[in-house]
Scaffold this active site. Structure first.
Site, PDB file in Angstrom:
ATOM      1  CE1 TYR A  36      13.367   0.916 -10.368  1.00 39.32           C
ATOM      2  CE2 TYR A  36      12.541  -0.215  -8.408  1.00 39.32           C
ATOM      3  CZ  TYR A  36      12.917  -0.233  -9.746  1.00 39.32           C
ATOM      4  OH  TYR A  36      12.847  -1.406 -10.443  1.00 39.32           O
ATOM      5  CG  ASP A  83      10.349  16.275   4.998  1.00 43.23           C
ATOM      6  OD1 ASP A  83       9.330  15.722   5.480  1.00 43.23           O
ATOM      7  OD2 ASP A  83      11.496  15.810   5.123  1.00 43.23           O
ATOM      8  CG  PHE A 105       5.515   6.776  -5.082  1.00 40.83           C
ATOM      9  CD1 PHE A 105       5.369   5.425  -5.335  1.00 40.83           C
ATOM     10  CD2 PHE A 105       4.972   7.673  -5.977  1.00 40.83           C
ATOM     11  CE1 PHE A 105       4.689   4.978  -6.463  1.00 40.83           C
ATOM     12  CE2 PHE A 105       4.297   7.245  -7.099  1.00 40.83           C
ATOM     13  CZ  PHE A 105       4.148   5.894  -7.347  1.00 40.83           C
ATOM     14  CB  SER A 149       5.121  -3.271   1.253  1.00 37.73           C
ATOM     15  OG  SER A 149       5.956  -4.396   1.257  1.00 37.73           O
ATOM     16  CB  THR A 151       6.356  -6.014   4.106  1.00 36.13           C
ATOM     17  OG1 THR A 151       7.075  -6.448   5.242  1.00 36.13           O
ATOM     18  CG2 THR A 151       5.780  -4.653   4.407  1.00 36.13           C
ATOM     19  CE1 TYR A 174       9.219   0.454   3.805  1.00 34.49           C
ATOM     20  CE2 TYR A 174       9.163  -1.951   3.685  1.00 34.49           C
ATOM     21  CZ  TYR A 174       8.908  -0.712   3.119  1.00 34.49           C
ATOM     22  OH  TYR A 174       8.342  -0.636   1.871  1.00 34.49           O
ATOM     23  CE  LYS A 178       5.816   1.502   2.851  1.00 36.91           C
ATOM     24  NZ  LYS A 178       5.511   2.719   2.109  1.00 36.91           N
ATOM     25  NE  ARG A 256      10.943 -12.439  -0.781  1.00 35.84           N
ATOM     26  CZ  ARG A 256      11.257 -13.517  -0.054  1.00 35.84           C
ATOM     27  NH1 ARG A 256      10.891 -14.739  -0.445  1.00 35.84           N
ATOM     28  NH2 ARG A 256      11.945 -13.387   1.075  1.00 35.84           N
ATOM     29  N   GLY A 319      14.622 -12.546   9.259  1.00 35.29           N
ATOM     30  CA  GLY A 319      13.358 -11.915   8.871  1.00 35.29           C
ATOM     31  C   GLY A 319      12.852 -12.335   7.502  1.00 35.29           C
ATOM     32  CG  ASP A 320      15.097 -12.823   3.762  1.00 34.90           C
ATOM     33  OD1 ASP A 320      14.621 -11.677   3.869  1.00 34.90           O
ATOM     34  OD2 ASP A 320      16.084 -13.101   3.055  1.00 34.90           O
TER      35      ASP A 320
END
Ligand code: NAD
Ligand code: UFG
Length: 365
Positions: A36, A83, A105, A149, A151, A174, A178, A256, A319-320
Site C-alpha cells: 500500500y 524476500d 517498507f 510506527s 505504535t 508487531y 518496530k 487518531r 490493546g487500543d
C-alpha cells in the site's frame, strides 16, 4: 513551539525543486514496494525522476499495484520478486546496478496476527531488516529510510506526541518488532558513521491515489477503520463495529491522526533529501497533527460518498488506546514537509478507489 509558516513554505518550494531536479541516475531500492504505502512512494519517486527498483515477495500484495504505478507515471519501476530475508536474492539485487539509498517498507503489519504467530513477525520484520542492513553494508549502501510506527509510543502520556517523548511499551509483537528495529538501527548507526538512517513514525495512513487506480487492498476482512468503513459503504460488509464509546475523548470514541497516503509518500522523498546532510539516526513523526474520532470519520465518509454507514457500538478492542496524534512540527521545520491533504480528500479518494475497484487489484480494468 512557534512555527514561521512563510519560512517553511519558502523552504518547501526550494525542496520541491531539488527533488524534481534530482539526477535520473539516483537509484532507490524500495523494499515492500508492491504494498500500500510502498507503491504510492514508488510512484512519487518515479514522478520526481528517480530510478526505482522494487523488491517484494508479494506475501501481502500483487504486482498489479506496480502495473498501475507504471500506468500513472508513464514508466515502470524495475521489479524483482524477492524476500528481504534471502541474502542471495539481496546480493543479486544490489549487484544489478549501484543503489544510492533504500526505503524499507517490507514487513508484516497485522496486529492481531502478530499475537498468534509472533515468531513470523520477529523473523520477517526484525531478522528481515537485519539481513537487509548486512547486504546494504556489504554493497556500500548506507542510506536507509525505515517505516516505523506511532505504535512505538505505546499509550502516550500526553498528546500531541513529540519525537523526543519517552517511548512506550507496544502492546503486541508487531509493535515490539518496530521498536526492536528502531533500536537495532540506532545501534548500527552509532557503530559506523557512514550510516544515514531515518526512522519515520507513521500515524494512521489512509486514502488512495486521486486517480482511483491505486489504493489499499487488504486481504479478507479489514482490521483498520477506513478500509472497513469503505467496504460497508460498498455493501460488502453489513455494519461497522465502533470499538468503544467510553474513552476520555470528546464523543467517547478513539481519536487518531489520519494521514493521506500520498502525503506520506511525499514525506519519504523529503526525508531522503534531508538524510544527505544527516549522518546518524533522524526521527520524524509523519502525521497531520490533527486527531479525528471514529464517529467523525464515519460522518466524513458519509458526506464524501453519499452512502449511509450503519454502525453499532461494540466493546473496546484489546490493546487500543484512547488518543494518538502527532506533533508534526519537527518534520515541518527539518524536512520542509507537511501533510497538505485534508480529511475530505482522504475520504473522497478512498471512496473513488473502493467504488472503482470493488475487488481491489483483482478488479478487471
Ligand atoms: P503492506 O502489507 O501493504 O506492504 C508491505 C509489503 O511488504 C507487502 O507488499 C508485502 O508483500 C511485502 N513483504 C512483507 N514481508 C516481506 C519480505 N520478507 N520480503 C519482501 N517483501 C515483503 O503494508 P503497508 O501498509 O504498505 O505498510 C508498509 C510498512 O509501513 C510496513 O513496514 C508497516 O509495518 C509500516 N506501517 C504501516 C502502517 C499502516 O497502518 N499501514 C502504520 C505504521 C507503519
Ligand atoms: N476502529 C473501530 N472499528 C473498526 C476498526 C477500528 O472502531 O472496525 C477504531 C479503533 O478502535 C481506533 C480507530 O478506529 O480507535 C483506528 O483503528 P485502526 O485499526 O484503523 O488503527 P489503529 O490506530 O488501531 O492502528 C494503526 C495501525 C497499527 C499501528 C497503530 C499505531 O493499523 O499498525 O496504528 O500506529 F500499530
Amino acid at each position: 513551539m512557534r512555527v514561521d509558516k512563510d519560512y517553511i513554505r519558502a523552504k518547501q518550494d526550494r525542496l520541491t525543486e531539488q527533488i524534481i531536479t534530482m539526477p535520473a541516475s539516483t537509484h532507490i531500492l524500495v523494499t515492500g514496494g508492491a504494498g500500500y504505502i510502498g507503491s504510492h512512494t514508488a510512484l512519487a519517486l518515479l514522478q520526481a525522476g528517480f530510478d526505482v527498483t522494487v523488491i517484494d515477495n508479494l506475501s501481502n500484495s500483487s504486482d498489479e499495484s506496480l502495473k498501475r504505478v507504471a500506468r500513472i507515471a508513464g514508466k515502470a519501476p524495475r521489479f524483482v520478486k524477492a524476500d528481504i530475508r534471502d541474502r542471495e536474492q539481496l546480493n543479486a539485487v544490489f549487484g544489478m546496478q549501484p543503489v544510492n539509498a533504500v526505503i524499507h517498507f517490507a514487513g508484516l503489519k497485522a496486529v492481531g496476527e502478530s499475537v498468534q504467530v509472533p515468531l513470523r513477525y520477529y523473523d520477517n520484520n526484525v531478522a528481515g531488516t537485519l539481513r537487509l542492513c548486512e547486504a546494504m553494508a556489504e554493497h556500500g549502501v548506507f542510506t536507509l529510510v525505515f517505516s516505523s510506527s506511532a505504535t512505538v509510543y505505546g499509550d502516550p502520556a500526553t498528546v500531541p506526541i513529540r519525537e523526543d517523548q519517552p517511548l512506550g511499551t507496544p502492546t503486541n509483537p508487531y509493535g515490539r518488532s518496530k521498536l526492536m528495529i528502531e533500536q537495532m538501527l540506532t545501534d548500527l548507526a552509532a557503530s559506523d558513521a557512514r550510516w544515514h538512517v531515518a526512522l519515520l513514525r507513521y500515524f494512521n495512513p489512509v486514502g488512495a491515489h486521486e486517480s482511483g487506480l491505486m489504493g489499499e487492498d487488504p486481504n479478507g476482512i479489514p482490521n483498520n477503520l477506513l478500509p472497513y468503513i469503505a467496504q460497508v459503504a460498498a455493501g460488502k460488509l453489513r455494519e461497522l463495529s465502533v470499538f468503544g464509546n467510553d474513552y476520555p475523548t470528546a464523543d467517547g470514541t478513539g481519536v487518531r491522526d489520519y494521514i493521506h497516503v500520498v502525503d506520506l509518500a511525499e514525506g519519504h522523498l523529503s526525508a531522503l533529501n534531508a538524510l544527505k546532510a544527516r549522518p546518524g539516526v533522524s526521527v520524524w513523526n509523519l502525521g497531520t497533527g490533527q486527531g479525528y474520532s471514529v464517529l467523525e470519520m464515519i460522518r466524513a465518509f458519509e458526506l464524501a460518498s453519499g452512502k449511509t454507514i450503519p454502525f453499532r457500538i461494540a466493546p473496546r478492542r484489546a490493546g487500543d488506546i484512547a488518543m494518538c496524534f502527532a506533533d508534526a512540527s519537527r518534520a515541518e521545520i527539518e524536512l520542509g514537509w507537511r501533510a497538505r491533504r485534508r480529511l475530505k480528500a482522504m475520504m473522497e479518494d478512498t471512496w473513488r478507489w473502493q467504488a472503482g475497484n470493488p475487488e481491489g487489484y483483482r478488479t478487471k480494468p
